[in-house]
Motif scaffolding. Sequence first.
Motif, PDB file in Angstrom:
ATOM      1  N   GLY A 150       0.812  -1.216   0.000  1.00 35.06           N
ATOM      2  CA  GLY A 150       0.000   0.000   0.000  1.00 35.06           C
ATOM      3  C   GLY A 150       0.841   1.259   0.000  1.00 35.06           C
ATOM      4  N   VAL A 151       0.322   2.291  -0.666  1.00 33.91           N
ATOM      5  CA  VAL A 151       1.003   3.572  -0.748  1.00 33.91           C
ATOM      6  C   VAL A 151      -0.027   4.683  -0.564  1.00 33.91           C
ATOM      7  CG1 VAL A 151       0.764   3.716  -3.259  1.00 33.91           C
ATOM      8  CG2 VAL A 151       2.602   4.947  -2.136  1.00 33.91           C
ATOM      9  N   ARG A 154      20.149   9.907  -4.559  1.00 39.36           N
ATOM     10  CA  ARG A 154      19.857  11.324  -4.771  1.00 39.36           C
ATOM     11  C   ARG A 154      18.577  11.544  -5.572  1.00 39.36           C
ATOM     12  NH1 ARG A 154      25.370  11.899  -6.013  1.00 39.36           N
ATOM     13  NH2 ARG A 154      24.802  11.856  -8.217  1.00 39.36           N
ATOM     14  N   ARG A 155      18.473  10.850  -6.701  1.00 40.56           N
ATOM     15  CA  ARG A 155      17.317  11.098  -7.573  1.00 40.56           C
ATOM     16  C   ARG A 155      16.014  10.685  -6.893  1.00 40.56           C
ATOM     17  NH1 ARG A 155      16.351  12.509 -12.616  1.00 40.56           N
ATOM     18  NH2 ARG A 155      14.345  11.912 -13.525  1.00 40.56           N
ATOM     19  N   SER A 156      16.037   9.526  -6.254  1.00 40.91           N
ATOM     20  CA  SER A 156      14.820   9.057  -5.596  1.00 40.91           C
ATOM     21  C   SER A 156      14.378  10.017  -4.501  1.00 40.91           C
ATOM     22  CB  SER A 156      15.055   7.666  -5.004  1.00 40.91           C
ATOM     23  OG  SER A 156      15.323   6.727  -6.025  1.00 40.91           O
ATOM     24  N   HIS A 167       8.077   3.327  -2.455  1.00 42.50           N
ATOM     25  CA  HIS A 167       7.792   4.755  -2.588  1.00 42.50           C
ATOM     26  C   HIS A 167       8.238   5.465  -1.315  1.00 42.50           C
ATOM     27  CE1 HIS A 167       4.961   4.351  -6.101  1.00 42.50           C
ATOM     28  NE2 HIS A 167       4.952   3.105  -5.632  1.00 42.50           N
ATOM     29  N   LEU A 168       9.044   6.488  -1.468  1.00 42.31           N
ATOM     30  CA  LEU A 168       9.417   7.282  -0.311  1.00 42.31           C
ATOM     31  C   LEU A 168       8.191   8.026   0.212  1.00 42.31           C
ATOM     32  CD1 LEU A 168      12.819   8.808  -1.433  1.00 42.31           C
ATOM     33  CD2 LEU A 168      12.390   6.752  -0.124  1.00 42.31           C
ATOM     34  N   PRO A 169       8.147   8.255   1.532  1.00 45.52           N
ATOM     35  CA  PRO A 169       7.032   9.057   2.060  1.00 45.52           C
ATOM     36  C   PRO A 169       6.993  10.422   1.371  1.00 45.52           C
ATOM     37  CG  PRO A 169       8.265   8.034   3.839  1.00 45.52           C
ATOM     38  CD  PRO A 169       9.056   7.807   2.584  1.00 45.52           C
ATOM     39  N   ASP A 209      11.058   9.539  -6.759  1.00 48.68           N
ATOM     40  CA  ASP A 209      10.868   8.444  -7.713  1.00 48.68           C
ATOM     41  C   ASP A 209      10.681   7.127  -6.975  1.00 48.68           C
ATOM     42  OD1 ASP A 209      11.146  10.161  -9.817  1.00 48.68           O
ATOM     43  OD2 ASP A 209      13.243   9.647 -10.237  1.00 48.68           O
ATOM     44  N   ALA A 210       9.780   6.293  -7.477  1.00 54.50           N
ATOM     45  CA  ALA A 210       9.608   4.959  -6.911  1.00 54.50           C
ATOM     46  C   ALA A 210      10.822   4.098  -7.253  1.00 54.50           C
ATOM     47  CB  ALA A 210       8.334   4.320  -7.441  1.00 54.50           C
TER      48      ALA A 210
END
Length: 659
Positions: free
Chosen positions: A43-44, A133-135, A106-108, A140-141
Motif C-alpha cells: 500500500g502507498v 539522490r534522484r529518488s 515509494h518514499l514518504p 521516484d519509486a
Amino acid sequence: MQLQHSIDGSEPLAPATVAALDAFIDAVEDAPAGAVALLDLTGVPSPTATDRPPLAVVNRWERVLRRLERVGTTTVAVVRGDCGGTAVEALLATDLRVATTDARLHLPVTDGGAWPGMGLYRLANQVGYARLRRSVLFADAIPAARALALDLVDDVTDDVAAAVAETVAALAATAGPDVAVRRQLMLDATTIPFEEALGRHLAACDRLLRRPRSEGRTMSRLSSEPVGARPAAREVTAAAARVDDLLATLPGPAQRSPEQRAAVTEARRQARDLADAFLRGHVDRLYDEVTGERSRHLRLDEVCAAVAEAVPGLVPTPAQVAAELRLPPAEKEGLDIDQSILVSHLLRSDLAGPHLLEAMRRPTARALALLPEFARTGVARLDSVRVEVRDGAAHLTMQRDDCLNAEDNAQVEDMETAVDLALLAPSVRVGVLRGGVMTHPRYAGRRVFSAGINLRCLQAGQISYVDFLLRRELGYIAKIVHGLTGERDRAWDGDVVQKPWIAAVDSFAIGGGAQLVLACDRVVAERDAFFSLPAAQEGIVPGVGNLRLGRVANGRLSRQVILAGRRVSASEPDGKLFFDEVVPAEEMDAAVAAEVARMDAPAVVANRRMLNLAEEPQEWFRAYLAEFAVQQARRLYSEDVMHKVTRFAAAPRAAAVTD
C-alpha cells in the motif's frame, strides 16, 4: 514459531497504527526464543492525501520503529506491490526483506516532495546518499530489481511463501539470543565513531566470553536482550505513549483549561512513577548498556540521548529537548523533570554514579583540539572568556561585558573549555578567575566578577537543564575543585590533574559568581566588593552553593545568606569568611600576583587535594547532586519562579541579573 503483522501504507499514520505495531512488538518480545517476526507490507498513500498526523503521533511512531529496529529477535519483511508511507518506513527497520517482482518502494511524500522523516535517515545509512539522490529529490519509486541491486531487499520472487520458509529455516540455524547485539553493532558502524563502537563491541565480547559453555543456545533471553525490551521498560514506553496521545488532543500548555492541565499532570505523574520504579531496579543495567559496560565515558547529554533510544519515553530525545529549549517557559511541557529522574538515579547508584562523575570531569573534545595552539602561544580567545598564561598562571578573564558576566549556555561551554586548557597545559601551575572591564552603563569602565545566571535567558526559557544547570556543577566547577580525570584515575598514585585556583573579585560575586568563589582556594577582593547567593529569594537552588557555603560559614550565616538573601561585604567582619585578602581597587593586580606566588609552591596541590577530599568527599557531592537534580528541575519553571524572573528581567537596572 512465526508471528505476523500487516501494515497498509495507504492508510494515514494514526494512533491506531502505532498502537497495533507496538502491541505486535510486545508479542514478539514475549515469544519463546527462536521466534521470527514477519511483517506483511503493502500500500502507498494517495498523492492527494492531506491528513497530517499530530507531532506527538509522529514521535510515538518513531519510538515504536526504534523498538522494532532493536527487538531481540530477527524480523522479516514481505513487500507486495506498491509499498510506501508507514509500510516502507517499517520495512527499513527490519532485518531481512523479501519482495514480489511487481514491488515498488515509494518514499514518504507530501506536497509532491519526499517527506523529511527518519525513513530518509535510514535509507541514507543503509544505501548511501549518492545512490539515492534522484529518488530523494524527485520522489521516484524504486522498482524491485533496483531495490535488490541497492540491497534494500534481499530477494525478489513471485513465490513469497517459499522464500519466507527458506529464510525462516536458515534463521533457525543461525539466529540466537544475541541477535539484538549483533544487529546493534552493525547499526553502530554507520552512526557512531570507531572508538565508541569498539567499546560496545568489547562489552559484547566480554558478555559472550563470560557465558558458561553449558548454556549454549539455551541461555536465558533476559540476560542478553536490550534493557528496553524488558516488561518494566515497556510499561514506561507505553505510559509515555499515553501522554503523547493525550497531548495530541490538547492545545499548547499556555492555552489549556484547568481540567486539561490536571489531566496532563495526572498522566505525567503515572508515567514518572513507572519511570522511577523501572530505574530503581534497572539503572545499573541501563547505564552499562549505553556505556558498553562502562568502557565509554559519555557526558551527561550523551547518556540522556542514549537512554532515550534504549528505553523510548523514559527521557526526551535530543530533538525534543532542542525543540523545548526554543519555547518560552509558559509553553514548555516540563521535560526537564523526566531527565531529572534519570539523573538522580544515576548519581545515587554506586556503580553508575562514580563513573558518570569521572566522565564529566574528563577534558572536553573542544579543549583537546585547542590545546596544541594554546600550549604554543599561551593565549586562547573564546567568545566569553579569554585565557592568557603569565609567569606560570593561567588568567581566565570572563568578558561578557554587556551583561555583567551573567552566564548562559554558551558561557558555560566557554568556561569549561578554559578551565580544561588551564588544567591541561604543562606551563600552567595556578589558575586565576577574574571578570573583565564592563561596557554595561551602570558599571562602564569597571571590572565585574559575575552577576550569576542570565535571567533574561532564563525568562526566555533558554537556560538548558542538562547543558547549563547540571553541566556547570558536574563539569567546570567540579574540575576546579577536584581536577581532571583520565586514564590513570584508578592508578595507585591517583594521578588526577589538579591545580590551585584563585578568585579575584571586583565589584561583586552574585549567585553563580558566588558559587565560583566557594570553589576556589584563595579569594582576593576589592574593598567595595560583596558576596551574595539570592537564589532562594528567586525560587531556585544555587547549585552546589548550599553544600560548599557551610564549609566557610557557620549554619546561621549560611541560612541568612541563602534563605534571607543577606549580602556579605568584603569590608565587614564576616567578609573574612569569604575573602582572604581585601585591598583597594587600585591594588588588586599586585594582590593577585602575590597570591599566585603563594600558591605556586610544590606542596600546595597535594594539600588542597586532601583538604577537598576531607571537606567534600565524592560520596557527599554525588548524594547532594542526586537530590539537587530533582529539586532544581521541579523549581525551575514553577509559577512563582517565572513571576520573579519576569519581574527581574524587565527591570531597567541590568541587561542580565542574578540568580
